[in-house]
Design a protein around this motif. Structure first.
Motif, short mmCIF file in Angstrom:
data_model
loop_
_atom_site.label_atom_id
_atom_site.label_comp_id
_atom_site.label_asym_id
_atom_site.label_seq_id
_atom_site.Cartn_x
_atom_site.Cartn_y
_atom_site.Cartn_z
N PRO A 1 28.47 44.57 48.40
CA PRO A 1 28.99 43.45 47.62
C PRO A 1 29.05 42.17 48.45
CG PRO A 1 30.79 44.80 48.40
CD PRO A 1 29.54 45.49 48.84
N THR B 1 39.37 41.28 50.01
CA THR B 1 39.15 41.56 48.59
C THR B 1 38.75 43.01 48.38
OG1 THR B 1 38.47 39.28 48.17
CG2 THR B 1 37.80 40.92 46.55
N LEU B 2 37.89 43.51 49.28
CA LEU B 2 37.42 44.89 49.19
C LEU B 2 38.54 45.89 49.45
CD1 LEU B 2 33.99 44.51 51.02
CD2 LEU B 2 34.44 44.46 48.56
N ASN C 1 40.84 45.63 46.04
CA ASN C 1 40.33 46.20 44.79
C ASN C 1 39.83 47.63 44.92
OD1 ASN C 1 37.76 46.03 45.95
ND2 ASN C 1 37.15 44.21 44.80
N GLY C 2 39.94 48.21 46.13
CA GLY C 2 39.54 49.60 46.32
C GLY C 2 38.07 49.81 46.59
N GLU C 3 37.30 48.73 46.58
CA GLU C 3 35.85 48.87 46.74
C GLU C 3 35.46 49.30 48.15
OE1 GLU C 3 31.82 46.52 45.22
OE2 GLU C 3 33.78 45.54 45.11
N LEU C 4 36.28 48.94 49.15
CA LEU C 4 35.98 49.35 50.52
C LEU C 4 35.98 50.87 50.62
CD1 LEU C 4 35.41 48.38 53.41
CD2 LEU C 4 37.86 48.50 53.84
N GLU C 5 36.95 51.50 49.99
CA GLU C 5 37.01 52.96 50.01
C GLU C 5 35.83 53.58 49.26
OE1 GLU C 5 41.58 54.15 49.72
OE2 GLU C 5 41.10 52.33 48.60
N GLN C 6 35.41 52.94 48.17
CA GLN C 6 34.25 53.42 47.43
C GLN C 6 32.99 53.34 48.29
OE1 GLN C 6 33.98 51.36 43.66
NE2 GLN C 6 36.15 51.65 43.22
N LEU C 7 32.83 52.23 49.00
CA LEU C 7 31.65 52.06 49.85
C LEU C 7 31.62 53.10 50.98
CD1 LEU C 7 31.68 48.17 50.17
CD2 LEU C 7 29.91 49.52 49.03
#
Length: 265
Positions: free
Chosen positions: A199, A205-206, A209-215
């Motif tokens: 992203p 921000t990551l 919003n939880g996106e860091l864990e998803q990545l």
């Protein structure tokens, strides 16, 4: 005669990552200079242009080199109006540079109990300390998995990316990847350019919003995760708040923590 608190070293190599902005410098190393991976040194230059003058201007730089290397390596941004970094960037092999005899800092894996997962979150030249930590074989043995996140503005600022991505096949690290292909998860993040699969977003921000864990394909779990933060003050302040709300805190009064922070500005 008063013993000097520093040694005179010699520049051996200068590498430019982004012209007039990002560079690395290699120097000789005094055999008596000892440090732990993640620590920093005070680096000095004379105030004027006389190379024979005593060093009077000093700045702190994390070692990029591993503790067992026979050289020192530093990674720096050029602050155009700065008193130090523009002159450091102009040094050439053979030039003198001065290094304090004492290493400083507590951004080391000794801050944490061994085991679990190590998250290394950096913006810009905050990557420096993590390179030393990752070049130290002991780090790879101490943790189950390692997540390295490097946030920058543009792709050209992803210094050391080729080296990091080559570790999978490097003799010193290959055995770890053979045992676990996800031993090191490297996430290069650029806010102003697209990287396939990544992203365009700020590191905080990551986290939010939880996106860091998803990545990473892993959870930021206070029971299992140890986090290091290194970068600009704004990122550190916001990230500490976000992580604090999730149960991450530095150690205190002999109680091991799960968060270590260093301002790299």
């Amino acid at each position: 005669m008063t013993e000097l608190k520093y040694t005179r070293q010699t520049v051996t190599h200068v590498h430019t990552w982004v012209p007039d902005k990002l560079f690395s410098i290699h120097t000789t190393r005094d055999p008596a200079f000892k440090f732990q991976a993640g620590q920093f040194a005070r680096v000095g230059l004379p105030e004027g242009d006389d190379p024979a003058a005593e060093p009077t201007v000093w700045r702190a730089y994390s070692m990029v080199s591993a503790p067992d290397e026979d050289r020192l390596e530093f990674y720096s941004i050029v602050v155009p109006e700065g008193q130090f970094s523009p002159r450091l960037a102009r040094l050439q092999p053979g030039d003198a540079i001065y290094v304090d005899k004492t290493a400083f800092g507590f951004l080391t894996i000794e801050r944490f109990p061994q085991g679990g997962d190590l998250w290394l979150l950096a913006t810009g030249t905050g990557l420096s300390a993590y390179l030393s930590i990752l070049r130290d074989p002991g780090t790879w043995r101490a943790f189950r998995r390692i997540v390295l996140v490097h946030g920058v503005r543009s792709v050209s600022e992803l210094a050391y990316r080729d080296e990091i991505e080559s570790w999978r096949a490097h003799p010193d690290f290959a055995e770890h990847f053979q045992a676990d292909p996800r031993k090191l998860i490297y996430l290069p993040i650029a806010t102003r350019e697209a990287i396939p699969g990544m992203p365009q977003a700020r590191l905080t921000t990551l986290i939010q919003n939880g996106e860091l864990e998803q990545l990473a394909g892993m959870k930021l779990d206070p029971e299992q995760s140890k986090i290091m933060l290194c970068g600009n003050p704004e990122m550190l302040s916001e990230a500490r708040k976000l992580l604090g709300e999730r149960g991450f805190a530095p150690g205190r009064r002999g109680i091991p923590g799960n968060l270590a922070v260093e301002n790299y500005w």
